[in-house]
Design a protein around this motif. Sequence first.
Motif, short mmCIF file in Angstrom:
data_model
loop_
_atom_site.label_atom_id
_atom_site.label_comp_id
_atom_site.label_asym_id
_atom_site.label_seq_id
_atom_site.Cartn_x
_atom_site.Cartn_y
_atom_site.Cartn_z
N GLY A 52 8.74 18.00 -41.91
CA GLY A 52 9.63 16.85 -41.89
C GLY A 52 10.40 16.74 -40.59
N ARG A 53 11.57 16.11 -40.66
CA ARG A 53 12.38 15.83 -39.48
C ARG A 53 13.74 16.49 -39.59
NH1 ARG A 53 16.31 11.84 -37.87
NH2 ARG A 53 16.28 11.04 -40.01
N ALA A 54 14.23 16.99 -38.45
CA ALA A 54 15.60 17.51 -38.37
C ALA A 54 16.33 16.75 -37.27
CB ALA A 54 15.58 19.00 -38.05
N SER A 55 17.57 16.40 -37.53
CA SER A 55 18.42 15.73 -36.55
C SER A 55 19.51 16.71 -36.14
CB SER A 55 19.03 14.45 -37.15
OG SER A 55 19.83 13.78 -36.19
N ILE A 56 19.52 17.12 -34.88
CA ILE A 56 20.39 18.19 -34.42
C ILE A 56 21.44 17.64 -33.46
CG2 ILE A 56 20.47 20.43 -33.24
CD1 ILE A 56 17.54 20.82 -34.11
N GLU A 57 22.69 17.73 -33.87
CA GLU A 57 23.79 17.29 -33.01
C GLU A 57 23.87 18.19 -31.78
OE1 GLU A 57 25.90 14.78 -33.35
OE2 GLU A 57 25.33 14.06 -35.34
N VAL A 58 24.18 17.58 -30.64
CA VAL A 58 24.30 18.35 -29.39
C VAL A 58 25.67 18.10 -28.78
CG1 VAL A 58 21.83 18.36 -28.92
CG2 VAL A 58 23.22 16.45 -28.11
N THR A 59 26.04 18.96 -27.86
CA THR A 59 27.33 18.82 -27.20
C THR A 59 27.39 17.52 -26.41
OG1 THR A 59 26.48 20.12 -25.35
CG2 THR A 59 27.71 21.30 -27.04
N ALA A 60 28.58 16.96 -26.33
CA ALA A 60 28.76 15.71 -25.59
C ALA A 60 28.34 15.88 -24.14
CB ALA A 60 30.21 15.25 -25.68
N ARG A 61 27.65 14.89 -23.61
CA ARG A 61 27.20 14.95 -22.23
C ARG A 61 28.37 14.69 -21.29
NH1 ARG A 61 22.69 10.84 -19.93
NH2 ARG A 61 24.50 9.57 -19.41
N PRO A 62 28.62 15.58 -20.33
CA PRO A 62 29.73 15.35 -19.41
C PRO A 62 29.41 14.23 -18.43
CG PRO A 62 28.47 17.26 -18.72
CD PRO A 62 27.90 16.82 -20.04
N PRO A 63 30.42 13.59 -17.86
CA PRO A 63 30.16 12.59 -16.83
C PRO A 63 29.36 13.21 -15.69
CG PRO A 63 32.47 12.56 -17.49
CD PRO A 63 31.86 13.79 -18.10
N ALA A 64 28.45 12.46 -15.11
CA ALA A 64 27.62 12.99 -14.03
C ALA A 64 27.44 11.94 -12.95
CB ALA A 64 26.26 13.43 -14.57
N SER A 65 27.44 12.39 -11.71
CA SER A 65 27.22 11.46 -10.60
C SER A 65 25.74 11.18 -10.39
CB SER A 65 27.82 12.03 -9.31
OG SER A 65 27.20 13.26 -8.99
N ASP A 66 24.87 11.98 -11.02
CA ASP A 66 23.44 11.81 -10.87
C ASP A 66 22.75 12.51 -12.05
OD1 ASP A 66 20.80 11.66 -10.13
OD2 ASP A 66 21.04 12.60 -8.17
N THR A 67 22.11 11.75 -12.92
CA THR A 67 21.46 12.33 -14.11
C THR A 67 20.00 12.70 -13.84
OG1 THR A 67 20.84 10.13 -14.91
CG2 THR A 67 22.95 11.05 -15.69
N THR A 68 19.51 12.48 -12.62
CA THR A 68 18.13 12.80 -12.29
C THR A 68 17.84 14.27 -12.56
OG1 THR A 68 18.24 11.16 -10.51
CG2 THR A 68 16.34 12.65 -10.53
#
Length: 304
Positions: free
Chosen positions: A213-229
């Motif tokens: 089946g499927r699992a939905s896993i919460e993750v830590t909040a993404r910090p602000p970033a000047s470049d997500t590449t």
Amino acid sequence: MARVFVLGGVNVDRVWRLGAPLHAGRRNIFGAVTRRIGGGGFNTACALDALGHEVVIATSLADDRAGRACCRALRDLGFDTSQVVFRRERTVPTEIFVDPAGERTIVVPASIETRLPNWDLQAIEADLAYVALRRTDPSGLAKLLGRMDVVAQIPVDVGERRPATVLIGSSSDLNVSSLRDPFDHARRLAGSSLRHFVLTDGPRPVQVWDAHGRASIEVTARPPASDTTGAGDVFAAGFIDAYLRGDALEETIRHASGVAGLFLSDRTAFIDGRAQRPRSDPRSADLVDMTQVDAARARKTMTF
């Protein structure tokens, strides 16, 4: 420490810093333009190195001054470059447009997307393989899968098969809501050896499908970033790091998210700003402005 075989792109990125989000059909203003070594294979390899693993990198570079300079940089970083091959063409930069919020739009040369050298995959000795090329040889990957686990980016081209143990994708590349059974879809691409299909969605929960089946896993909040590449590439490295330790699935996803979060808050932890290229080496003139090519070895003993 494990030995990881990374089959992925190493590119020359030309990064355009935009003054506003990119809008089609409008005049877009940019500020600084810089060059650096990038690509999915390079980013993941640097992160794995920073996490303490040995990396064998297989990639294709142009047989020109810039391509050879990139290969020297890979060797200087300590990667095994025995599987680097050269193609008879010139280096064409990958264009990356980064807006003020750090979101990026990538425009890739067709020559990068279509090349597929014949690597001697049977000669590879590693604990795990990671595949991040646009196109691959499924028969070669199947042979590799017979000797080690394979973690791979989900293919985006219709009809392409990618034998793997784990497929990782992004919601930006796959409209999973249109699939009746996402795991069945992934298994048709990866084969019967597939154990998990992982789909990231930025700061939102990571979705994981398996035979149960499927699992939905919460993750830590993404910090602000000047470049997500490269954030997705570093997530893959964090996933591999925990997977090789045998961590439970939820712990593996949270670890991968934490590693990607650290990358977004401090690129120098993995890629930018490690040992700068020797300025006294005249051969490095082809890497003008390409100083952000290193992963911080000081982070090799990092803990999360």
